[in-house]
Design an enzyme around this catalytic site. Structure first.
Site, short mmCIF file in Angstrom:
data_model
loop_
_atom_site.label_atom_id
_atom_site.label_comp_id
_atom_site.label_asym_id
_atom_site.label_seq_id
_atom_site.Cartn_x
_atom_site.Cartn_y
_atom_site.Cartn_z
N ASP A 102 0.84 -1.20 0.00
CA ASP A 102 0.00 0.00 0.00
C ASP A 102 0.88 1.25 0.00
O ASP A 102 0.89 2.05 0.96
CB ASP A 102 -0.94 -0.03 1.20
N LYS A 154 0.22 -7.78 -2.90
CA LYS A 154 -1.09 -7.20 -3.21
C LYS A 154 -0.88 -5.76 -3.67
O LYS A 154 -0.23 -4.96 -3.00
CB LYS A 154 -2.02 -7.20 -2.00
N ASP A 173 -5.96 -5.84 -6.19
CA ASP A 173 -7.06 -5.63 -5.26
C ASP A 173 -7.80 -4.33 -5.61
O ASP A 173 -7.59 -3.30 -4.98
CB ASP A 173 -6.49 -5.58 -3.84
N LEU A 174 -8.69 -4.40 -6.61
CA LEU A 174 -9.42 -3.21 -7.04
C LEU A 174 -10.90 -3.25 -6.66
O LEU A 174 -11.62 -2.27 -6.84
CB LEU A 174 -9.28 -3.01 -8.56
N LYS A 175 -11.38 -4.39 -6.18
CA LYS A 175 -12.74 -4.50 -5.62
C LYS A 175 -13.82 -3.94 -6.55
O LYS A 175 -14.60 -3.07 -6.18
CB LYS A 175 -12.82 -3.81 -4.26
N LEU A 176 -13.89 -4.45 -7.77
CA LEU A 176 -14.87 -3.94 -8.72
C LEU A 176 -16.29 -4.16 -8.21
O LEU A 176 -16.62 -5.21 -7.66
CB LEU A 176 -14.70 -4.61 -10.08
N HIS A 177 -17.13 -3.14 -8.40
CA HIS A 177 -18.52 -3.21 -7.97
C HIS A 177 -19.31 -2.22 -8.83
O HIS A 177 -19.29 -1.02 -8.59
CB HIS A 177 -18.62 -2.82 -6.48
N ASP A 178 -19.98 -2.75 -9.85
CA ASP A 178 -20.72 -1.91 -10.78
C ASP A 178 -21.75 -2.79 -11.48
O ASP A 178 -21.92 -3.95 -11.13
CB ASP A 178 -19.75 -1.25 -11.78
N PRO A 228 -23.29 -5.33 -14.15
CA PRO A 228 -22.57 -6.49 -14.71
C PRO A 228 -21.80 -6.21 -15.99
O PRO A 228 -20.66 -6.66 -16.14
CB PRO A 228 -23.70 -7.51 -14.93
N ASN A 229 -22.39 -5.48 -16.92
CA ASN A 229 -21.73 -5.24 -18.20
C ASN A 229 -20.44 -4.43 -18.03
O ASN A 229 -19.42 -4.71 -18.68
CB ASN A 229 -22.67 -4.52 -19.16
N THR A 287 -12.69 -5.79 6.79
CA THR A 287 -12.31 -6.09 8.17
C THR A 287 -12.38 -4.87 9.07
O THR A 287 -12.23 -4.98 10.29
CB THR A 287 -10.89 -6.69 8.22
N ARG A 339 1.06 -3.30 7.07
CA ARG A 339 1.95 -2.51 7.92
C ARG A 339 2.83 -3.33 8.88
O ARG A 339 3.95 -2.91 9.15
CB ARG A 339 1.12 -1.47 8.69
#
Length: 235
Positions: A10, A34, A61-66, A68-69, A121, A213
């Site tokens: 990070d 990561k 680790d980009l956590k896509l959330h949109d 479906p297309n 978390t 960390r």
């Protein structure tokens, strides 16, 4: 089944990242890394290609959330980066996760591991219920999200190590659990609330642990990494 320690890189820039990775230049075993939003948004795909060239496995680790297309098309682009693992948010629904898998799968049928985030978390049960209006317990929510992820054909989930055992119980031992929220027994938990140690994470059922960390901010990051591997893999 493979188990490993993944270092969360990070960092805010390529220079900071390579300064850290140079510490491992003489290591025979290159750490699994990561790459999260901060570094990817700062440096773009080139940082992924260079780290792969150096011999590291990468969890993007980009956590896509949109819709479906959109997720399908974004994953099709990411599939060309030769990463080893990437992710979406399980809250995006089964349809979205199926679209992500379709987009990530290359013409030859290969693809990276694809996993879904259940609950971060840093999220407590009280906050989940009060702010997100999710009435179920956090354990019930995570297990249901994991079941949805498995139904969508993904390989596993991101959850806290405290939930890894119940995810395996619900979804099978071959369904991967990738767990941040890992700290040394003598370390600071920082902004995470559902945490445990490397050894305990393995006992509960974590397949991969993601550690930031406690390694990257350590006085001796290489020694901290080896300690983490030793405690998690019992080597």
């Amino acid at each position: 089944m493979q188990h490993d320690v993944i270092i969360a890189c990070d960092f805010k820039s390529a220079a900071d990242t390579f300064r850290f990775l140079d510490l491992f230049a003489n290591e025979e075993r290159k750490p699994f890394l990561k790459i999260g939003m901060e570094l990817y948004y700062a440096e773009g795909p080139s940082i992924v290609r260079e780290i792969k060239r150096r011999g590291h496995k990468i969890f993007l680790d980009l956590k896509l959330h949109d819709i479906p297309n959109t997720v399908r098309k974004a994953m099709a682009v990411l599939s060309q980066l030769d990463v080893d693992m990437c992710n979406v948010h399980a809250a995006g629904t089964i349809e979205m996760m199926k679209a992500a898998r379709e987009g990530l799968t290359r013409e030859d049928g290969t693809r990276p591991l694809l996993i879904a985030v259940t609950q971060l978390t840093s999220t407590s049960e009280e906050r989940m219920q009060r702010e997100l209006l999710i009435g179920a317990s956090i354990d019930e929510t995570i297990v249901q999200y994991a079941r949805n992820t498995r139904e969508a054909g993904l390989d596993g989930v991101v959850c806290s190590p405290l939930e890894a055992g119940m995810v395996h119980e619900a979804c099978g031992t071959g369904f991967l659990t990738i767990t941040p929220g890992v700290r040394f027994a003598d370390g600071d938990v920082a902004d995470q609330v559902r945490v445990t140690t490397p050894a305990r994470a393995r006992e509960i059922g974590s397949d991969f642990i993601v550690v930031g960390r406690p390694i990257t901010a350590a006085a001796d990051p290489v020694a901290a990494y080896h300690r983490c591997v030793r405690e998690f893999l019992n080597e």
